[in-house]
Design a protein around this motif. Sequence first.
Motif, PDB file in Angstrom:
ATOM      1  N   TRP A   1       0.840  -1.203   0.000  1.00  0.00           N
ATOM      2  CA  TRP A   1       0.000   0.000   0.000  1.00  0.00           C
ATOM      3  C   TRP A   1       0.875   1.253   0.000  1.00  0.00           C
TER       4      TRP A   1
ATOM      5  N   TYR B   1     -10.041  -2.397   2.562  1.00  0.00           N
ATOM      6  CA  TYR B   1     -10.994  -1.639   1.738  1.00  0.00           C
ATOM      7  C   TYR B   1     -10.428  -0.250   1.421  1.00  0.00           C
ATOM      8  N   TRP B   2      -9.873   0.410   2.434  1.00  0.00           N
ATOM      9  CA  TRP B   2      -9.303   1.740   2.258  1.00  0.00           C
ATOM     10  C   TRP B   2      -8.177   1.694   1.222  1.00  0.00           C
TER      11      TRP B   2
ATOM     12  N   SER C   1      -9.643   1.291  -2.166  1.00  0.00           N
ATOM     13  CA  SER C   1     -10.280   2.537  -2.621  1.00  0.00           C
ATOM     14  C   SER C   1      -9.237   3.512  -3.171  1.00  0.00           C
ATOM     15  N   GLU C   2      -8.062   3.534  -2.553  1.00  0.00           N
ATOM     16  CA  GLU C   2      -6.987   4.392  -3.065  1.00  0.00           C
ATOM     17  C   GLU C   2      -6.402   3.834  -4.358  1.00  0.00           C
TER      18      GLU C   2
ATOM     19  N   ASP D   1     -11.415   6.601  -3.654  1.00  0.00           N
ATOM     20  CA  ASP D   1     -11.277   7.078  -2.276  1.00  0.00           C
ATOM     21  C   ASP D   1     -11.777   8.507  -2.102  1.00  0.00           C
ATOM     22  N   THR D   2     -11.719   9.323  -3.144  1.00  0.00           N
ATOM     23  CA  THR D   2     -12.151  10.718  -3.036  1.00  0.00           C
ATOM     24  C   THR D   2     -13.508  10.968  -3.683  1.00  0.00           C
TER      25      THR D   2
ATOM     26  N   THR E   1     -16.750  10.301   1.426  1.00  0.00           N
ATOM     27  CA  THR E   1     -16.130   9.778   0.209  1.00  0.00           C
ATOM     28  C   THR E   1     -15.996   8.259   0.293  1.00  0.00           C
TER      29      THR E   1
ATOM     30  N   LYS F   1     -13.429   6.393   0.677  1.00  0.00           N
ATOM     31  CA  LYS F   1     -12.593   5.877   1.763  1.00  0.00           C
ATOM     32  C   LYS F   1     -13.300   5.960   3.114  1.00  0.00           C
ATOM     33  N   HIS F   2     -14.244   6.888   3.262  1.00  0.00           N
ATOM     34  CA  HIS F   2     -14.978   6.996   4.528  1.00  0.00           C
ATOM     35  C   HIS F   2     -15.834   5.756   4.810  1.00  0.00           C
TER      36      HIS F   2
END
Length: 115
Positions: free
Chosen positions: A16, A64-65, A68-69, A74-75, A83, A85-86
Amino acid sequence: MENMHILFWLLKDIGWCMIWKPLGITMIFPTLIIALVITWRTRDIRAELAHNLAIVFWISANSYWMISEFLGFDTVRVWGSLTGKHLALLPFLTGLFILLYYYLVQKPREQPAAT
């Protein structure tokens, strides 16, 4: 098994950090599978079960985060100011609530009564 679990977790997070998508995504599976096995093996010990379930949800949220990136959502707004990532907050909070329940409800019941 727990030591191997840490190795896979570190490899996932290194993938990551370095944006090595294949490594990061591949390491989700052994990291999560071993966490589930450890959770299953300790299911009869309530303190261990609570903490290991929290770890499973933490790894899930973290994975998951990361995804998403990696995949660029993610945004992206999904609801109001939240968003992509939230959405990782759902498993993070699930793990937190499991631990809160353990410490506020279960553990006090396990304490021997004072005489």
